[in-house]
Design a protein around this motif. Sequence first.
Motif, PDB file in Angstrom:
ATOM      1  N   CYS A 180      18.668  17.423  -3.327  1.00  0.00           N
ATOM      2  CA  CYS A 180      19.084  16.164  -3.958  1.00  0.00           C
ATOM      3  C   CYS A 180      17.968  15.667  -4.882  1.00  0.00           C
ATOM      4  N   PHE A 181      18.350  15.059  -5.996  1.00  0.00           N
ATOM      5  CA  PHE A 181      17.383  14.495  -6.939  1.00  0.00           C
ATOM      6  C   PHE A 181      17.035  13.087  -6.473  1.00  0.00           C
ATOM      7  N   LEU A 182      15.869  12.953  -5.845  1.00  0.00           N
ATOM      8  CA  LEU A 182      15.456  11.668  -5.298  1.00  0.00           C
ATOM      9  C   LEU A 182      14.686  10.873  -6.345  1.00  0.00           C
ATOM     10  N   THR A 183      14.934   9.580  -6.400  1.00  0.00           N
ATOM     11  CA  THR A 183      14.265   8.705  -7.363  1.00  0.00           C
ATOM     12  C   THR A 183      13.914   7.381  -6.695  1.00  0.00           C
ATOM     13  N   GLY A 184      13.210   6.528  -7.449  1.00  0.00           N
ATOM     14  CA  GLY A 184      12.996   5.146  -7.030  1.00  0.00           C
ATOM     15  C   GLY A 184      11.587   4.807  -6.625  1.00  0.00           C
ATOM     16  N   THR A 185      10.828   5.808  -6.132  1.00  0.00           N
ATOM     17  CA  THR A 185       9.474   5.515  -5.670  1.00  0.00           C
ATOM     18  C   THR A 185       8.481   5.560  -6.836  1.00  0.00           C
ATOM     19  N   GLU A 186       7.392   4.836  -6.654  1.00  0.00           N
ATOM     20  CA  GLU A 186       6.330   4.865  -7.665  1.00  0.00           C
ATOM     21  C   GLU A 186       5.748   6.273  -7.765  1.00  0.00           C
ATOM     22  N   ASP A 187       5.684   6.961  -6.629  1.00  0.00           N
ATOM     23  CA  ASP A 187       5.207   8.341  -6.595  1.00  0.00           C
ATOM     24  C   ASP A 187       6.307   9.272  -7.095  1.00  0.00           C
ATOM     25  N   ALA A 188       6.068   9.904  -8.230  1.00  0.00           N
ATOM     26  CA  ALA A 188       7.096  10.744  -8.847  1.00  0.00           C
ATOM     27  C   ALA A 188       7.498  11.925  -7.965  1.00  0.00           C
ATOM     28  N   LYS A 189       6.630  12.349  -7.066  1.00  0.00           N
ATOM     29  CA  LYS A 189       6.936  13.501  -6.202  1.00  0.00           C
ATOM     30  C   LYS A 189       7.662  13.103  -4.918  1.00  0.00           C
ATOM     31  N   ILE A 190       7.848  11.815  -4.708  1.00  0.00           N
ATOM     32  CA  ILE A 190       8.528  11.282  -3.508  1.00  0.00           C
ATOM     33  C   ILE A 190       7.838  11.773  -2.235  1.00  0.00           C
ATOM     34  N   PHE A 213      12.369   1.373  -3.779  1.00  0.00           N
ATOM     35  CA  PHE A 213      13.639   2.061  -3.546  1.00  0.00           C
ATOM     36  C   PHE A 213      13.399   3.537  -3.245  1.00  0.00           C
ATOM     37  N   VAL A 214      14.304   4.109  -2.457  1.00  0.00           N
ATOM     38  CA  VAL A 214      14.446   5.560  -2.367  1.00  0.00           C
ATOM     39  C   VAL A 214      15.944   5.832  -2.448  1.00  0.00           C
ATOM     40  N   MET A 215      16.341   6.717  -3.359  1.00  0.00           N
ATOM     41  CA  MET A 215      17.778   6.999  -3.493  1.00  0.00           C
ATOM     42  C   MET A 215      17.986   8.381  -4.086  1.00  0.00           C
ATOM     43  N   CYS A 216      19.157   8.931  -3.809  1.00  0.00           N
ATOM     44  CA  CYS A 216      19.598  10.137  -4.506  1.00  0.00           C
ATOM     45  C   CYS A 216      20.332   9.687  -5.761  1.00  0.00           C
ATOM     46  N   ILE A 267       0.854  -1.180   0.000  1.00  0.00           N
ATOM     47  CA  ILE A 267       0.000   0.000   0.000  1.00  0.00           C
ATOM     48  C   ILE A 267       0.896   1.238   0.000  1.00  0.00           C
ATOM     49  N   SER A 268       0.345   2.331  -0.500  1.00  0.00           N
ATOM     50  CA  SER A 268       1.083   3.597  -0.533  1.00  0.00           C
ATOM     51  C   SER A 268       0.623   4.452   0.639  1.00  0.00           C
ATOM     52  N   VAL A 269       1.597   4.973   1.393  1.00  0.00           N
ATOM     53  CA  VAL A 269       1.285   5.843   2.531  1.00  0.00           C
ATOM     54  C   VAL A 269       2.143   7.096   2.438  1.00  0.00           C
ATOM     55  N   PRO A 270       1.701   8.197   3.073  1.00  0.00           N
ATOM     56  CA  PRO A 270       2.561   9.379   3.120  1.00  0.00           C
ATOM     57  C   PRO A 270       3.894   9.035   3.771  1.00  0.00           C
ATOM     58  N   MET A 271       4.971   9.592   3.247  1.00  0.00           N
ATOM     59  CA  MET A 271       6.316   9.288   3.748  1.00  0.00           C
ATOM     60  C   MET A 271       6.391   9.442   5.265  1.00  0.00           C
TER      61      MET A 271
END
Length: 488
Positions: free
Chosen positions: A466-476, A433-436, A418-422
């Motif tokens: 930092c440019f964060l990537t990896g999550t399904e949510d493009a806005k992280i 994943f969550v990564m810079c 499930i997706s939840v607020p960070m």
Amino acid sequence: MKNKESHSKAPIYEALMEYKKARVVSFDVPGHKQGRGNAMLREFLGEQCLSVDVNSMKPLDNLCHPVSVIKEAEELAADAFGSKHAFLMVNGTSSSVQAMVMSVCKKGEKIIMPRNVHRSAINALVVSGAVPVYVNPGVNKELGIPLGMSVKDVERAIKENPDAKAVLVNNPTYYGICSNLKDITELAHKHGMYVLVDEAHGTHFYFGDNMPMSAMEAGADMAAISMHKTGGSLTQSSFLLLNCDLSVGYVRQVINLTQTTSGSYLLMSSLDLARRDLVLHGTETFKKVIEFAEYARDEINKIGGYYAFSEELIDGDTIYDFDRTKLSIFTRGIGLAGIEVYDILRDDYGIQIEFGDIANILAIISVGDKSLAIERLISSLSEIKRLYSKDKAGMFDHEYINPEVVLTPQDAFYSPKISVPMNESDKKICAEFVMCYPPGIPILAPGEKITKEILDYIDYAKEKGCFLTGTEDAKIENINIVSKSINN
């Protein structure tokens, strides 16, 4: 190595030149037909380039099953790097890392690796189902960076996991840190384990003088070589070196599971020509690179506030050696995160460096650099200190947080989620994943427990740009977690 004269050949390049001379009428792909079908593309990339963007055919061989010119290029590359075989890779070094792991580990089998691996290594675990045994790297608390693996920590992991199939080593790290590769290799081999080396940033180890030990010299079984980073080939081109008893045919089958069947001849010919150039001129090339890097390091350290680190960090353990071509610079001394300096250099001074994290920047120095460019970087850093430096109170002081692994990457990634607020994910199990990026080392990977410390780090990285990537949510802003039934 064969004599240098034999390396003056570039079989793929030569075959492409013969193809051009033949003036073959094309009724195959690609559909742009040597650029005639797209005038803007032809104007942008040039007719010369598009004329050799061609499909596999008998005179040009086939990357999936080489029998002629590609086979010859692989043999020359293997000779150049001192391996039993070399595969031309056109899906990036990520593909090479994944092929290494999947060649030696099947579903449920263990692989010992440092946690500060590139995401490609953990992606391999998601795809294959292999199980990681993480060796937490050493950490330099002053610089806030992860280091290499201690031999004692590797030995402990091997004793606790005698059924592991392989040990994977990053060598060098993004920052230039090298592990004791020879001792780790001997230790793993003594226990019947393969040694895989992510050598993405170490192409020059094979061709320069007085460089840290290369994977092949250390006796490693496989190594992923990112030729485009410091070897002069086109972006996305790479070599996978094989140096053990694994069947060449089997490893190629594994590669072909994920690598394209339409191998780019632009990428392959660039590998061919870059190998030729490194064998013929690599020694003088990297002598010049080291001179540039050493000069820049000395001048930057004279500015004050910055710390361009090098061999003085060597401790014989987690910093067994240092890659002097790397211009890694600690910036927190002037009160700025590395990513802030990275942005200022690009936006205000027109200088693009490799990456900035929360405490450091990395400038890649290569033979393509000129003295004037080095001076411009040094003077820009001096001016940034004068204009932007501030109190460093409240800055994050570390780059690496030891994770708690709860599930295998594959189990977590493919689990109900499930997706939840960070900010509501504390104590949950991460399912993505969550990564810079760069460098692409995960802050969180699938199967790891999310903690407040990690969430604070992510918030800080966001705040600093930092440019964060990896999550399904493009806005992280949201994160996928393993569903409640498993979390509880």
